[in-house]
Design a protein around this motif. Sequence first.
Motif, PDB file in Angstrom:
ATOM      1  N   GLU A  40      37.118  46.154  31.680  1.00  0.00           N
ATOM      2  CA  GLU A  40      38.204  46.963  32.260  1.00  0.00           C
ATOM      3  C   GLU A  40      37.908  47.308  33.719  1.00  0.00           C
ATOM      4  N   LYS A  41      36.644  47.577  34.032  1.00  0.00           N
ATOM      5  CA  LYS A  41      36.266  47.837  35.432  1.00  0.00           C
ATOM      6  C   LYS A  41      36.507  46.599  36.290  1.00  0.00           C
ATOM      7  N   LYS A  42      36.104  45.434  35.770  1.00  0.00           N
ATOM      8  CA  LYS A  42      36.320  44.184  36.510  1.00  0.00           C
ATOM      9  C   LYS A  42      37.813  43.943  36.715  1.00  0.00           C
ATOM     10  N   ARG A  43      38.593  44.170  35.659  1.00  0.00           N
ATOM     11  CA  ARG A  43      40.036  43.958  35.733  1.00  0.00           C
ATOM     12  C   ARG A  43      40.651  44.881  36.783  1.00  0.00           C
ATOM     13  N   LEU A  46      39.687  43.734  40.275  1.00  0.00           N
ATOM     14  CA  LEU A  46      40.419  42.537  40.684  1.00  0.00           C
ATOM     15  C   LEU A  46      41.860  42.882  41.040  1.00  0.00           C
ATOM     16  N   ILE A  47      42.502  43.696  40.227  1.00  0.00           N
ATOM     17  CA  ILE A  47      43.885  44.098  40.508  1.00  0.00           C
ATOM     18  C   ILE A  47      43.958  44.847  41.831  1.00  0.00           C
ATOM     19  N   LEU A 107      52.369  31.085  59.581  1.00  0.00           N
ATOM     20  CA  LEU A 107      52.141  32.234  58.710  1.00  0.00           C
ATOM     21  C   LEU A 107      50.867  31.962  57.922  1.00  0.00           C
ATOM     22  N   GLY A 108      49.812  32.631  58.278  1.00  0.00           N
ATOM     23  CA  GLY A 108      48.529  32.421  57.615  1.00  0.00           C
ATOM     24  C   GLY A 108      48.266  33.496  56.581  1.00  0.00           C
ATOM     25  N   LEU A 109      48.694  33.248  55.366  1.00  0.00           N
ATOM     26  CA  LEU A 109      48.488  34.224  54.301  1.00  0.00           C
ATOM     27  C   LEU A 109      47.045  34.177  53.819  1.00  0.00           C
ATOM     28  N   ASP A 110      46.537  35.342  53.458  1.00  0.00           N
ATOM     29  CA  ASP A 110      45.182  35.468  52.934  1.00  0.00           C
ATOM     30  C   ASP A 110      45.244  35.290  51.416  1.00  0.00           C
ATOM     31  N   LEU A 111      44.657  34.218  50.935  1.00  0.00           N
ATOM     32  CA  LEU A 111      44.653  33.940  49.496  1.00  0.00           C
ATOM     33  C   LEU A 111      43.230  33.855  48.950  1.00  0.00           C
ATOM     34  N   ILE A 112      42.273  34.399  49.688  1.00  0.00           N
ATOM     35  CA  ILE A 112      40.862  34.258  49.318  1.00  0.00           C
ATOM     36  C   ILE A 112      40.570  34.906  47.973  1.00  0.00           C
ATOM     37  N   THR A 113      41.032  36.139  47.777  1.00  0.00           N
ATOM     38  CA  THR A 113      40.744  36.839  46.522  1.00  0.00           C
ATOM     39  C   THR A 113      41.326  36.094  45.336  1.00  0.00           C
TER      40      THR A 113
END
Length: 128
Positions: A40-43, A46-47, A107-113
């Motif tokens: 749950e902490k990881k979830r 991440l959210i 448009l350079g969106l950040d999708l790293i995560t």
Amino acid sequence: MLKGNLNKYFIYALGEVILIVVGILSAMQLNTLNESRNLEKKRSNLIERLVKQMEINAYQTKESIAVLEDQLEDIRAVLGYMGQSKSQINALVIDSLMASVIEDHHLGLDLITLQEALDNGEVSILKD
């Protein structure tokens, strides 16, 4: 055991086995609860990171839209000069407008995560 205490020995042994089983089951339950809490902490983490990434991307998108709207105005201004004689056109204004018009904007969106979560399988911990 030689004096007829065989029943007492078996009851004692059975008690020991039951005690061990109860201990193992308790440890397994605690481990399951701990794993659930960690998941749950990881979830949540991440959210939280994905929401922050989306907020940044939304801001960058708004900024890009504003830049492109300005560029569109400059294009319209350049088109307004079409058909005019050279004496009516200010070269510095045209140069400035053309510099804006030909500017390449991405448009350079950040999708790293999101990409990291997909690569390491962490995205599977999301419920929805």
